[in-house]
Design a protein around this motif. Sequence first.
Motif, mmCIF file in Angstrom:
data_model
loop_
_atom_site.group_PDB
_atom_site.id
_atom_site.type_symbol
_atom_site.label_atom_id
_atom_site.label_comp_id
_atom_site.label_asym_id
_atom_site.label_seq_id
_atom_site.Cartn_x
_atom_site.Cartn_y
_atom_site.Cartn_z
ATOM 1 N N ASN A 39 0.843 -1.194 0.000
ATOM 2 C CA ASN A 39 0.000 0.000 0.000
ATOM 3 C C ASN A 39 0.876 1.241 0.000
ATOM 4 O O ASN A 39 1.821 1.336 0.798
ATOM 5 N N ARG A 40 0.569 2.169 -0.864
ATOM 6 C CA ARG A 40 1.418 3.349 -1.028
ATOM 7 C C ARG A 40 1.531 4.154 0.264
ATOM 8 O O ARG A 40 2.552 4.782 0.537
ATOM 9 N N SER A 41 0.485 4.128 1.089
ATOM 10 C CA SER A 41 0.488 4.927 2.316
ATOM 11 C C SER A 41 1.217 4.247 3.469
ATOM 12 O O SER A 41 1.406 4.843 4.528
ATOM 13 N N SER A 42 1.637 2.998 3.284
ATOM 14 C CA SER A 42 2.271 2.270 4.382
ATOM 15 C C SER A 42 3.665 2.809 4.675
ATOM 16 O O SER A 42 4.362 3.299 3.779
ATOM 17 N N LYS A 43 4.073 2.671 5.916
ATOM 18 C CA LYS A 43 5.366 3.186 6.340
ATOM 19 C C LYS A 43 6.531 2.453 5.688
ATOM 20 O O LYS A 43 7.601 3.033 5.465
ATOM 21 N N VAL B 272 8.081 -5.796 -10.313
ATOM 22 C CA VAL B 272 6.923 -4.914 -10.515
ATOM 23 C C VAL B 272 6.292 -4.558 -9.180
ATOM 24 O O VAL B 272 6.047 -5.436 -8.339
ATOM 25 N N LEU B 273 6.029 -3.281 -8.981
ATOM 26 C CA LEU B 273 5.361 -2.781 -7.782
ATOM 27 C C LEU B 273 3.877 -2.616 -8.067
ATOM 28 O O LEU B 273 3.487 -1.989 -9.060
ATOM 29 N N ILE B 274 3.024 -3.171 -7.191
ATOM 30 C CA ILE B 274 1.581 -3.037 -7.340
ATOM 31 C C ILE B 274 1.026 -2.355 -6.098
ATOM 32 O O ILE B 274 1.112 -2.893 -4.985
ATOM 33 N N ASN B 275 0.481 -1.169 -6.278
ATOM 34 C CA ASN B 275 -0.097 -0.396 -5.180
ATOM 35 C C ASN B 275 -1.443 -0.995 -4.802
ATOM 36 O O ASN B 275 -2.410 -0.915 -5.560
ATOM 37 N N GLY B 276 -1.529 -1.577 -3.617
ATOM 38 C CA GLY B 276 -2.748 -2.246 -3.194
ATOM 39 C C GLY B 276 -3.906 -1.318 -2.924
ATOM 40 O O GLY B 276 -5.059 -1.765 -2.835
ATOM 41 N N LEU C 230 -4.848 -8.055 -7.087
ATOM 42 C CA LEU C 230 -4.838 -8.592 -5.728
ATOM 43 C C LEU C 230 -5.731 -9.825 -5.630
ATOM 44 O O LEU C 230 -5.350 -10.845 -5.046
ATOM 45 N N GLN C 231 -6.929 -9.732 -6.208
ATOM 46 C CA GLN C 231 -7.868 -10.856 -6.153
ATOM 47 C C GLN C 231 -7.286 -12.093 -6.828
ATOM 48 O O GLN C 231 -7.511 -13.221 -6.373
ATOM 49 N N TYR C 232 -6.545 -11.881 -7.896
ATOM 50 C CA TYR C 232 -5.939 -12.989 -8.635
ATOM 51 C C TYR C 232 -5.006 -13.791 -7.736
ATOM 52 O O TYR C 232 -4.846 -15.001 -7.885
ATOM 53 N N PHE C 233 -4.370 -13.091 -6.772
ATOM 54 C CA PHE C 233 -3.465 -13.738 -5.831
ATOM 55 C C PHE C 233 -4.146 -14.056 -4.502
ATOM 56 O O PHE C 233 -3.486 -14.489 -3.556
ATOM 57 N N GLY C 234 -5.466 -13.823 -4.427
ATOM 58 C CA GLY C 234 -6.184 -14.094 -3.190
ATOM 59 C C GLY C 234 -5.835 -13.128 -2.076
ATOM 60 O O GLY C 234 -5.872 -13.486 -0.889
ATOM 61 N N LEU C 235 -5.496 -11.894 -2.436
ATOM 62 C CA LEU C 235 -5.068 -10.899 -1.461
ATOM 63 C C LEU C 235 -6.069 -9.763 -1.327
ATOM 64 O O LEU C 235 -6.851 -9.496 -2.239
ATOM 65 N N ARG C 236 -6.002 -9.075 -0.180
ATOM 66 C CA ARG C 236 -6.756 -7.855 0.078
ATOM 67 C C ARG C 236 -5.765 -6.783 0.527
ATOM 68 O O ARG C 236 -4.669 -7.121 1.009
ATOM 69 N N PRO C 237 -6.106 -5.503 0.406
ATOM 70 C CA PRO C 237 -5.173 -4.447 0.819
ATOM 71 C C PRO C 237 -4.674 -4.615 2.252
ATOM 72 O O PRO C 237 -3.512 -4.320 2.544
ATOM 73 N N GLN C 238 -5.530 -5.119 3.141
ATOM 74 C CA GLN C 238 -5.126 -5.277 4.540
ATOM 75 C C GLN C 238 -4.138 -6.427 4.744
ATOM 76 O O GLN C 238 -3.562 -6.565 5.830
ATOM 77 N N ASP C 239 -3.940 -7.250 3.708
ATOM 78 C CA ASP C 239 -2.978 -8.355 3.805
ATOM 79 C C ASP C 239 -1.553 -7.923 3.474
ATOM 80 O O ASP C 239 -0.615 -8.717 3.647
ATOM 81 N N LEU C 240 -1.397 -6.722 2.984
ATOM 82 C CA LEU C 240 -0.113 -6.293 2.436
ATOM 83 C C LEU C 240 0.792 -5.696 3.511
ATOM 84 O O LEU C 240 0.321 -5.264 4.555
#
Length: 255
Positions: free
Chosen positions: A153-157, A180-184, A193-203
């Motif tokens: 996530n771009r806003s993460s520390k 490759v960087l993917i902004n969640g 994210l869905q393709y990898f079974g991920l959600r923004p809160q998982d990052l």
Amino acid sequence: MLSGLFFLVLLASPAMAGEQDGTLPRLADGKAAQAFIQSAEVVVIGFLQGEESLGYKELVATAKQVDTVPMAISDVKEVWADYGIQSDTITLFRKADNHQENLVVAEAKKLETDGLVNFVVVNEVRYLTEYSQVTAVGIFNSEVKAHLLLFVNRSSKEQQELKKRLAALAPEFMGKFLFVLINGEATSNSRSLQYFGLRPQDLPRVGIYDRDSDMKWLLPPGPISTERVREFCTSFLLGELKDVQQAGAEGKTEL
């Protein structure tokens, strides 16, 4: 990569000094061209016969708009031959996949500054490239089919530190992986994210996508260290991931 100071010295070398085409340095011999190509992750050279050549003014204008990519001119046919150039051509060189992308002026239906800017931006694949609709073109047109993906996530520390860490690792896998960087947090990336079974809160998480086999894996949860990512990449290259359950299969699974 050459340092900024060395690059300034390079521009003042005899092969370039006193030979400025507007805002662009002129590469007068093979050594100057090679040094220029090695000076940055992505560079553009206009192999053009002169200032009246179609594409010359457009390249100068493009250089002013895309200041992240160094650009230069060469009208020396011996230099052209080193890169297989036979007629006026604007060429983008990039290190991430050791690629040379040629835009042959005579074959371009219409050559305008906006189109040339698009040519550069679309093909501007770096050691670590942020995924977007624009950069996707260069990423998926690359001959390198394996992608190491940093979901963050771009806003993460930790975003800046992770970017720096993986960008430093990427040259070890030049020609084998595109990093490759993917902004969640971007809604446009939700399907990735869905393709990898991920959600923004998982990052943050790290994954591998192989275009040849259309298979994908996630690095197990834990620190995203240089050593773990290097081992992950190496395991893929050795074929050790083929029998490992894929990410996103049967709900949300991981390596």
